[in-house]
Design an enzyme around this catalytic site. Structure first.
Site, PDB file in Angstrom:
ATOM      1  N   GLY A   1       0.815  -1.212   0.000  1.00 27.85           N
ATOM      2  CA  GLY A   1       0.000   0.000   0.000  1.00 27.85           C
ATOM      3  C   GLY A   1       0.846   1.258   0.000  1.00 27.85           C
ATOM      4  O   GLY A   1       2.081   1.216  -0.011  1.00 27.85           O
TER       5      GLY A   1
ATOM      6  N   ALA B   1      -4.767  -2.549   6.132  1.00 26.95           N
ATOM      7  CA  ALA B   1      -6.164  -2.340   6.526  1.00 26.95           C
ATOM      8  C   ALA B   1      -7.080  -2.521   5.329  1.00 26.95           C
ATOM      9  O   ALA B   1      -6.656  -2.407   4.180  1.00 26.95           O
ATOM     10  CB  ALA B   1      -6.356  -0.934   7.101  1.00 26.95           C
ATOM     11  N   TYR B   2      -8.327  -2.813   5.622  1.00 30.96           N
ATOM     12  CA  TYR B   2      -9.387  -2.784   4.604  1.00 30.96           C
ATOM     13  C   TYR B   2      -9.870  -1.338   4.570  1.00 30.96           C
ATOM     14  O   TYR B   2     -10.456  -0.849   5.541  1.00 30.96           O
ATOM     15  CB  TYR B   2     -10.519  -3.722   5.008  1.00 30.96           C
ATOM     16  CG  TYR B   2     -11.619  -3.862   3.980  1.00 30.96           C
ATOM     17  CD1 TYR B   2     -11.756  -5.030   3.232  1.00 30.96           C
ATOM     18  CD2 TYR B   2     -12.536  -2.832   3.766  1.00 30.96           C
ATOM     19  CE1 TYR B   2     -12.778  -5.169   2.296  1.00 30.96           C
ATOM     20  CE2 TYR B   2     -13.550  -2.952   2.832  1.00 30.96           C
ATOM     21  CZ  TYR B   2     -13.668  -4.129   2.098  1.00 30.96           C
ATOM     22  OH  TYR B   2     -14.673  -4.256   1.168  1.00 30.96           O
TER      23      TYR B   2
ATOM     24  N   THR C   1      -7.612   6.245  11.800  1.00 33.31           N
ATOM     25  CA  THR C   1      -8.230   7.135  10.809  1.00 33.31           C
ATOM     26  C   THR C   1      -9.133   8.195  11.430  1.00 33.31           C
ATOM     27  O   THR C   1      -9.639   8.020  12.547  1.00 33.31           O
ATOM     28  CB  THR C   1      -9.070   6.284   9.828  1.00 33.31           C
ATOM     29  OG1 THR C   1      -9.835   7.131   8.971  1.00 33.31           O
ATOM     30  CG2 THR C   1     -10.037   5.375  10.578  1.00 33.31           C
TER      31      THR C   1
ATOM     32  N   TYR D   1     -16.608   1.076   8.171  1.00 34.49           N
ATOM     33  CA  TYR D   1     -15.141   1.157   8.135  1.00 34.49           C
ATOM     34  C   TYR D   1     -14.618   1.832   9.406  1.00 34.49           C
ATOM     35  O   TYR D   1     -13.709   1.325  10.067  1.00 34.49           O
ATOM     36  CB  TYR D   1     -14.692   1.924   6.893  1.00 34.49           C
ATOM     37  CG  TYR D   1     -13.263   2.409   6.958  1.00 34.49           C
ATOM     38  CD1 TYR D   1     -12.200   1.517   6.885  1.00 34.49           C
ATOM     39  CD2 TYR D   1     -12.977   3.770   7.096  1.00 34.49           C
ATOM     40  CE1 TYR D   1     -10.885   1.963   6.950  1.00 34.49           C
ATOM     41  CE2 TYR D   1     -11.668   4.223   7.154  1.00 34.49           C
ATOM     42  CZ  TYR D   1     -10.628   3.320   7.092  1.00 34.49           C
ATOM     43  OH  TYR D   1      -9.331   3.766   7.172  1.00 34.49           O
TER      44      TYR D   1
END
Length: 284
Positions: free
Chosen positions: A10, A60-61, A101, A125
């Site tokens: 990522g 992470a998703y 986040t 999320y």
């Protein structure tokens, strides 16, 4: 210092491994192909064999809209995966940095959220990331939780790359202009994380580039700095419906960084300029 970095394929994981390597640290980046963090046995075996001094958990998703429908996959990655990694980190005595986040907050009001502000996610999320935070705090005595927002880096897709791509075929674009936040350049963030992991200054931190903007203002600055003639029309969130609810206020207070002696990240405009130069170099 031996450091395991998840999510190496990522944007952030890639830059963290690169930054750590440049500082002479023994970096071990893994993507899903090397380590599926949703498989508890695999996680325990891999980490126990590696015996890292620290784990920086970037995997992470992050497909916010898809998370509303693929709840099991999102939970497995963001909650179970984090739980497994934190558990084995405790067993091998590794420091642990969990990347979280702005979506853990409700996203209302106009005041930047502090590290101590109440968590109240509005989407699935954000819920899973908040549960990941909870797992880290319950399993480990000492931990770092670093909340970020509006991420962009060289390795992967992001808002900037999307705007540049659209500029090739559009002279006018509608972009949401009532959601406020801070872009986070993974190059800048990686420097902070490598610095942070070598300290014992544990706790929750907010780390995004300095300054706030809307997505529309971000887009305008992208086109300005890349010399693209594209008109940006600021529209409302309601005019651009999405599967998941987006926070209108994603502004994060970074006072804790300064209080603990860490350098705050450069302005988002400076970060954007550096990134655009980096993109040019990649093309050469």
């Amino acid at each position: 210092m031996k450091i395991l970095v998840t999510g190496y394929t990522g944007q952030l994981g890639y830059d963290v491994v690169k930054e750590g390597s440049q500082h002479g640290l023994d970096m071990h980046g893994v993507g899903r192909e090397q380590l599926d963090i949703t498989k508890e046995q695999d996680v325990y075996e891999y980490v126990k064999e590696l015996k890292p001094d620290a784990i920086i958990h970037c995997a992470a998703y992050t497909a916010v809209d898809k998370a509303e429908d693929n709840k099991e996959s999102c939970w497995n990655a963001n909650v179970n995966g984090t739980t497994y990694l934190a558990g084995v980190a405790k067993e091998v005595g590794a420091k642990f940095i969990y990347i979280s986040t702005d979506y853990v907050f409700q996203g209302t009001g106009e005041i930047p959220f502090k590290e101590s502000s109440e968590i109240s996610p509005v989407g699935y999320y954000g819920l899973t990331k908040s549960q990941g935070e909870k797992a880290v705090q319950e399993i480990l005595e000492d931990w770092f939780i670093v909340r970020i927002s509006w991420v962009f880096g060289i390795n992967g897709n992001n808002f900037i790359k999307t705007m540049l791509r659209l500029s090739e075929t559009h002279s006018e674009l509608n972009v949401v202009g009532d959601q406020f936040g801070s872009p986070t350049y993974t190059f800048d963030l990686a420097k902070l994380l490598i610095n942070m992991v070598q300290t014992e200054k544990y706790g929750i931190y907010h780390a995004s580039n300095e300054g706030f903007c809307t997505w529309a203002e971000f887009a305008k600055e992208i086109f300005k700095q890349s010399y693209k003639q594209v008109k940006v029309n600021a529209i409302t969130t309601e005019e651009y419906p999405t599967r998941a609810v987006r926070p209108k206020n994603s502004c994060l207070s970074k006072d804790k960084l300064q209080e603990q002696g860490f350098n705050r990240l450069p302005s988002w405009q400076d970060a954007l300029g550096h990134y655009l130069e980096q993109l040019k170099e990649e093309v050469k």
